[in-house]
Design a protein around this motif. Structure first.
Motif, mmCIF file in Angstrom:
data_model
loop_
_atom_site.group_PDB
_atom_site.id
_atom_site.type_symbol
_atom_site.label_atom_id
_atom_site.label_comp_id
_atom_site.label_asym_id
_atom_site.label_seq_id
_atom_site.Cartn_x
_atom_site.Cartn_y
_atom_site.Cartn_z
ATOM 1 N N ILE B 177 -6.415 10.923 -10.126
ATOM 2 C CA ILE B 177 -5.813 9.957 -9.189
ATOM 3 C C ILE B 177 -5.604 10.629 -7.833
ATOM 4 C CG2 ILE B 177 -3.826 8.482 -8.687
ATOM 5 C CD1 ILE B 177 -3.491 8.024 -11.622
ATOM 6 N N GLY B 178 -5.107 11.843 -7.894
ATOM 7 C CA GLY B 178 -4.893 12.600 -6.663
ATOM 8 C C GLY B 178 -6.199 12.767 -5.890
ATOM 9 N N LEU B 179 -7.262 13.088 -6.632
ATOM 10 C CA LEU B 179 -8.567 13.285 -5.981
ATOM 11 C C LEU B 179 -9.039 11.998 -5.307
ATOM 12 C CD1 LEU B 179 -10.493 15.383 -8.676
ATOM 13 C CD2 LEU B 179 -9.563 16.158 -6.484
ATOM 14 N N THR B 180 -8.875 10.869 -6.025
ATOM 15 C CA THR B 180 -9.330 9.596 -5.456
ATOM 16 C C THR B 180 -8.489 9.204 -4.244
ATOM 17 O OG1 THR B 180 -10.147 8.864 -7.587
ATOM 18 C CG2 THR B 180 -9.717 7.156 -5.965
ATOM 19 N N MET B 181 -7.199 9.499 -4.296
ATOM 20 C CA MET B 181 -6.350 9.088 -3.167
ATOM 21 C C MET B 181 -6.764 9.787 -1.873
ATOM 22 S SD MET B 181 -2.700 8.212 -4.824
ATOM 23 C CE MET B 181 -2.283 6.665 -4.055
ATOM 24 N N GLU B 182 -7.413 10.915 -2.023
ATOM 25 C CA GLU B 182 -7.925 11.578 -0.821
ATOM 26 C C GLU B 182 -9.043 10.747 -0.175
ATOM 27 O OE1 GLU B 182 -9.039 15.523 -1.954
ATOM 28 O OE2 GLU B 182 -6.977 16.005 -2.563
ATOM 29 N N LYS B 183 -9.578 9.808 -0.962
ATOM 30 C CA LYS B 183 -10.650 8.966 -0.408
ATOM 31 C C LYS B 183 -10.121 7.644 0.124
ATOM 32 C CE LYS B 183 -14.334 11.014 -3.018
ATOM 33 N NZ LYS B 183 -14.541 11.200 -4.453
ATOM 34 N N ALA B 184 -8.829 7.560 0.363
ATOM 35 C CA ALA B 184 -8.217 6.308 0.828
ATOM 36 C C ALA B 184 -8.961 5.677 2.011
ATOM 37 C CB ALA B 184 -6.743 6.522 1.151
ATOM 38 N N PRO B 185 -9.414 6.457 2.991
ATOM 39 C CA PRO B 185 -10.126 5.812 4.117
ATOM 40 C C PRO B 185 -11.380 5.067 3.654
ATOM 41 C CG PRO B 185 -9.529 8.073 4.686
ATOM 42 C CD PRO B 185 -9.207 7.896 3.227
ATOM 43 N N ALA B 186 -12.116 5.645 2.718
ATOM 44 C CA ALA B 186 -13.329 4.977 2.215
ATOM 45 C C ALA B 186 -12.952 3.695 1.486
ATOM 46 C CB ALA B 186 -14.099 5.911 1.296
ATOM 47 N N ILE B 187 -11.870 3.727 0.723
ATOM 48 C CA ILE B 187 -11.430 2.531 -0.007
ATOM 49 C C ILE B 187 -11.027 1.435 0.986
ATOM 50 C CG2 ILE B 187 -9.729 1.602 -1.646
ATOM 51 C CD1 ILE B 187 -9.643 4.421 -2.918
ATOM 52 N N GLU B 188 -10.279 1.832 2.003
ATOM 53 C CA GLU B 188 -9.854 0.838 2.998
ATOM 54 C C GLU B 188 -11.045 0.242 3.760
ATOM 55 O OE1 GLU B 188 -6.730 2.856 5.128
ATOM 56 O OE2 GLU B 188 -5.586 2.916 3.250
ATOM 57 N N ALA B 189 -11.994 1.086 4.080
ATOM 58 C CA ALA B 189 -13.184 0.592 4.775
ATOM 59 C C ALA B 189 -13.942 -0.403 3.893
ATOM 60 C CB ALA B 189 -14.091 1.760 5.152
ATOM 61 N N PHE B 190 -14.039 -0.066 2.610
ATOM 62 C CA PHE B 190 -14.707 -0.973 1.686
ATOM 63 C C PHE B 190 -13.976 -2.312 1.655
ATOM 64 C CE2 PHE B 190 -15.196 -3.162 -2.284
ATOM 65 C CZ PHE B 190 -16.549 -3.079 -2.550
ATOM 66 N N GLU B 191 -12.653 -2.245 1.577
ATOM 67 C CA GLU B 191 -11.863 -3.490 1.492
ATOM 68 C C GLU B 191 -12.053 -4.359 2.728
ATOM 69 O OE1 GLU B 191 -8.038 -1.719 0.553
ATOM 70 O OE2 GLU B 191 -8.162 -2.509 -1.489
ATOM 71 N N ALA B 192 -12.135 -3.714 3.880
ATOM 72 C CA ALA B 192 -12.302 -4.473 5.124
ATOM 73 C C ALA B 192 -13.641 -5.214 5.115
ATOM 74 C CB ALA B 192 -12.220 -3.532 6.322
ATOM 75 N N THR B 193 -14.697 -4.539 4.701
ATOM 76 C CA THR B 193 -16.013 -5.172 4.649
ATOM 77 C C THR B 193 -16.054 -6.258 3.581
ATOM 78 O OG1 THR B 193 -16.797 -2.947 5.057
ATOM 79 C CG2 THR B 193 -18.482 -4.621 4.648
ATOM 80 N N ALA B 194 -15.531 -5.937 2.402
ATOM 81 C CA ALA B 194 -15.599 -6.881 1.279
ATOM 82 C C ALA B 194 -14.805 -8.148 1.576
ATOM 83 C CB ALA B 194 -15.097 -6.213 0.007
ATOM 84 N N SER B 195 -13.698 -8.010 2.294
ATOM 85 C CA SER B 195 -12.889 -9.212 2.533
ATOM 86 C C SER B 195 -13.605 -10.157 3.509
ATOM 87 C CB SER B 195 -11.495 -8.848 3.033
ATOM 88 O OG SER B 195 -11.596 -8.265 4.302
#
Ligand code: SF4
Lengths: 468, 201
Positions: B177-195
Motif C-alpha cells: 500500500i505504501g508503495l502504491t501511495m507513492e504513485k498518487a499523482p499517476a492515480i489522480e491523473a488517471f482519475e481526471a482523464t477517466a472522469s
C-alpha cells in the motif's frame, strides 16, 4: 491497431501504471465489501491513518453471517461473533462514508446480487470484492474478480490493485441447449471438462450461441462459477440483453450519459482475429442436466450416470476420489438418480435470482416436498424476495412445503445457523461441494435450481425432464 | 510484514490434490475481526475430531511434523475462496512456504501479502521433495529466496522461479500500500482523464 480480446480492452482502459516486469496498477471502478473479509482491512486503515480513497465507489452489505429468519433486525438472533462482524461493518460503513445496505433495508442481499440489481455493476468496469464469486459480475462484460483482505485494504486506500495480466481463454458453447438444461449445467459441464485448475492463470470469456441465448440471470450463473474452474474472472461481452437489464437501474447512467455509455459499451467485444491462449468448445446440444458426486466442483456427471470408482481416475485424483466417496458415503456403480437426500437448498449468488425461483416454482407447483426432506429457499436479495411474493411464487413454495427465508448467503457456506447436520445429504444450487462447506460432515450435491426442485419433490436426485 | 530471506525447517508432505481453503481454515473460524491466532484452527476438520481431540493420523499432528515450516502439497493447493484467513492460519501455525505444482490464483497472491512464499515446481521436482518430506524429523529443507534454490536433506538442489516484484517485496518485508501511495499523482491523473471519458462511473 492489433486485435484485442474483451479482457484486453477493459484492462487497457484501466491501466494506471505498468512496470518493465509487467507488474501493473489497475484502477478499480467498483469495490464491493461484506462483513467477513473487511474488518481487518478497515482496521488496517485506522492503524495507518489512511482514508477510503473513493467512498462513492465503495458499496457495503452484510450477507455471509446474517440470519435468514424473521425478526433478524434483533441482534440477539446472531451469535456473538457474527454480531461483532456485522456491527463492525455498520460502524466502518458509517465512519468511512461508504454506500451501505443494512439488514433492515429491503435492498440488502448477497453482495453479488445487490451490485447488479442496483446498477452498480456496469459493462466495461473493473469490479472487485473480498470474495471469490465476484466473477459473477463478469456477466455484464465487467472485469470482476475476488481479492484477499490485504488487497481489500489496498483498494480502499488507493482505489487500485497491483496485478499482472492473465492469459486469455475462450470457452465457446455452440448451438442450443436441450429443454431442461440450464446455465448451471453449462457452467458445471465446463468445469467437469477443464477441471478446477483448468482456468488457473486465465481470464475466461464465455461466448457462443448458447451463451448469447441466456438471460442476464443465466449469464451471472455461468460467470459466477468461473472461479470454480480456477479462472480469476469470467466475462461475457455485453449486448442488447445486457443493456436492457441495466437500463433504469438506480445507479445506471441516465439521459445523455446513457447514450455516451452505450456507445462505448458497444465496442466491448473480442475482435474477430483476437489471439487466445486456450480455447475450449462444448456443444450446447450435448450438455445434459448434471450433478456433482464428490467434494470438488469438477466431480460432475450427467444425472443418468453412475457413481465412479477411484480407479477410474489417474494420479493424485485416485486418492482424492477415494476420500470423496468415503466422505460422501457413496458406492461406485450406484446410479446417481438413486441417491436419497435429506435436505434441499435453493439460493446463493449462483442461483438466488428471480429467474431461478421461477424455475423452481415451475417444477414444484402443485407438488409436495418429499416426506422427511427439509427444503429451504433463500432469495438472493430482499428485492428478489419481494418480487417472488408479488408473482405468487412464494405461495407455490409454501404450499409445496418449502421454508421461505430472508436474503443472505445462508446454507451456501453455513456461517449462520442454516447448516447441515453431520451425514446429512443436500441437493444444493450453490457453487461449492467442499468437505464441511454446508455444515460439519454435511454432504453436498451441486445442481441447477430445476434439478434441486425435482430432488425436493422425489426425495432423491432426479432428472427433472422425467418429472411430469 | 516480516522479511523472508532464507528458511530452514521441516517439510510436511500433503500429497492430496485440491486442498481447498475450507480445509485450510473452515468457515466457523472466519468470524474474527483480527488477523492473529488462527494457527490452532489450521486444517481443523482434518486435524481434530468433533470433540476437538487431535487426529493422530493427520500429518501435522505427528511428532516429527508438529514444527513444520514448509508444506509440500498436491496439485491446485488453496483452491476455493478468497479468504485471507487461509494464509493467516498457515503463517500463525508457522508455515512460511508451500510448494506445489499449482496454486489457486487468489490464495497464491494472498500468501505473498503475509510473508509466505508459494513455490510452483514441475511434477518431477515435487515427487522428489515429497519423498524428502516423507522422512519425518529428517525432512529438513532450506529455501533460499535470494538465490531461488531449495536444498533437500541430502544436499540436492532444486531451482525455482518467482515474480521479481513479489520477491523484492518479500525479501524486504515491504507493504505494497505504501508503495502504491507513492504513485498518487499517476492515480489522480488517471482519475481526471477517466472522469472525462466515462463520467457515469
Ligand atoms: S452465496 Fe455463497 S458463494 Fe455467494 S457470496 Fe455468499 S457465501 Fe459466497
Amino acid at each position: 491497431m492489433s486485435p484485442k480480446t474483451l479482457y484486453d480492452k477493459i484492462w487497457d482502459a484501466h491501466l494506471v501504471d505498468e512496470q518493465a516486469d509487467g507488474t501493473c496498477l489497475l484502477y478499480i471502478d467498483r469495490h464491493l465489501v461484506h462483513e467477513v473479509t473487511s474488518p481487518q482491512a478497515f482496521e488496517g486503515l485506522r492503524l495507518t491513518h489512511r482514508k477510503v480513497h473513493a467512498p462513492d465507489k465503495t458499496i457495503a452489505v452484510p450477507d455471509h453471517n446474517v440470519p435468514t429468519t424473521q425478526g433478524r433486525e434483533n441482534p440477539e438472533q446472531m451469535t456473538e461473533d457474527s454480531r461483532i462482524q456485522v456491527q463492525a461493518l455498520d460502524t466502518n460503513a458509517k465512519e468511512f462514508g461508504i454506500h451501505y445496505y443494512p439488514v433492515s433495508d429491503v435492498r440488502q442481499g448477497i453482495v453479488h446480487i445487490v451490485g447488479p440489481e442496483q446498477g452498480w455493476t456496469l459493462p466495461g468496469m473493473t469490479v472487485v470484492c473480498g470474495d471469490s464469486h465476484t466473477a459473477t459480475h463478469g456477466a455484464f462484460g465487467a472485469l470482476a474478480h475476488g481479492i484477499g483482505t490485504s488487497e481489500v485494504e489496498h483498494v480502499l486506500a488507493t482505489q487500485t490493485l497491483i496485478q499482472k495480466k492473465s492469459k486469455n481463454m475462450k470457452v465457446e458453447i455452440t448451438g442450443k441447449l436441450k429443454p431442461g438444461v440450464t446455465a448451471k449445467d453449462i457452467t458445471l459441464a465446463v468445469i467437469g471438462k477443464t477441471g478446477t485448475a483448468g482456468g488457473t492463470g486465465y481470464v475466461i470469456e464465455y461466448c457462443g450461441e448458447a451463451i448469447r441465448d441466456l438471460s442476464m440471470e443465466g449469464r451471472m450463473t455461468v460467470c459466477n462459477m468461473a472461479i470454480e474452474g480456477g479462472a480469476r474472472a469470467g466475462l461475457i461481452a455485453p449486448d442488447e440483453t445486457t443493456f436492457e437489464y441495466v437500463k433504469g437501474r438506480p445507479h445506471a447512467p441516465k439521459g445523455a450519459q446513457w447514450e455516451t455509455a452505450l456507445e462505448w459499451w458497444k465496442t466491448l467485444y473480442s475482435d474477430d482475429d483476437a489471439q487466445w491462449d486456450k480455447v475450449v468448445t462444448l456443444k450446447g446440444e450435448e450438455i445434459e442436466p448434471v450433478v456433482t458426486w464428490g467434494t470438488s466442483p469438477e466431480d460432475v456427471l450427467p444425472i443418468g450416470a453412475t457413481v465412479p470408482a477411484p480407479e477410474d481416475f489417474e494420479g493424485g485424483k485416485v486418492e482424492a476420489a477415494r476420500r470423496s466417496l468415503d466422505y460422501m458415503g457413496l458406492k461406485p456403480g450406484t446410479p446417481l438418480s438413486e441417491i436419497k437426500i435429506d435436505a434441499v437448498f435453493i439460493g446463493s449468488c449462483t442461483n438466488g435470482r428471480i429467474e431461478d425461483l421461477r424455475e423452481v416454482a415451475k417444477v414444484v407447483k402443485g407438488k409436495k416436498v418429499a416426506e422427511g426432506v427439509r427444503a429451504m429457499i433463500v432469495p438472493g436479495s430482499g428485492l428478489v424476495r419481494a418480487q417472488a411474493e408479488e408473482e405468487g411464487l412464494a405461495d407455490i413454495f409454501a404450499e409445496a412445503g418449502f421454508e421461505w427465508r430472508l436474503a443472505g448467503c445462508s446454507m451456501c457456506l453455513a456461517m449462520n445457523p442454516d447448516q447441515l447436520a453431520p451425514g446429512e445429504r443436500c441437493a444444493s444450487t450453490s457453487n461449492r461441494n467442499f468437505e464441511g462447506r454446508q455444515g460439519y460432515k454435511g454432504r453436498t450435491h451441486l445442481m441447477s435450481p430445476a434439478m434441486a426442485a425435482a430432488a425436493a419433490v422425489t426425495g432423491h436426485l432426479t432428472d427433472v425432464r422425467e418429472l411430469s | 510484514m516480516e522479511k523472508f530471506e532464507k528458511l530452514t525447517g521441516i517439510a510436511a508432505p500433503m500429497p492430496l490434490v485440491n486442498i481447498d481453503t475450507d480445509m485450510i481454515i473452515p468457515k466457523q473460524f472466519l468470524k474474527t475481526i483480527k488477523r492473529s491466532g488462527l494457527g490452532v484452527h489450521a486444517f481443523a476438520e482434518m486435524r481434530y475430531d468433533q470433540e476437538g481431540n487431535e487426529n493422530p493420523d493427520f500429518v501435522l499432528n505427528k511428532p516429527a511434523y508438529r514444527e513444520s515450516k514448509i508444506i509440500v502439497a498436491g496439485d491446485n493447493f488453496g483452491c476455493g475462496s478468497s479468504r485471507e484467513h487461509a494464509p493467516w492460519a498457515l503463517a500463525d501455525f508457522g508455515i512460511k512456504c508451500v510448494i506445489s505444482t499449482s496454486f489457486a490464483d487468489i490464495f497464491f497472491n494472498n500468501c505473498f501479502k503475509n510473508g509466505i512464499l508459494p513455490i510452483v515446481l514441475p511434477q518431477e521436482d515435487i515427487d522428489k521433495l515429497m519423498d524428502d518430506a516423507e522422512r519425518g524429523a529428517n525432512a529438513v529443507v532450506t529455501v533460499d529466496l535470494e538465490n531461488q534454490v531449495i536444498t533437500g536433506p541430502d544436499g540436492g538442489e532444486v531451482k525455482f522461479e518467482v515474480d521479481a516484484f513479489k520477491k523484492h517485496c518479500l525479501l524486504n518485508g515491504l507493504d505494497d500500500i505504501g508503495l502504491t501511495m507513492e504513485k498518487a499523482p499517476a492515480i489522480e491523473a488517471f482519475e481526471a482523464t477517466a472522469s472525462q471519458a466515462r463520467p457515469w462511473v
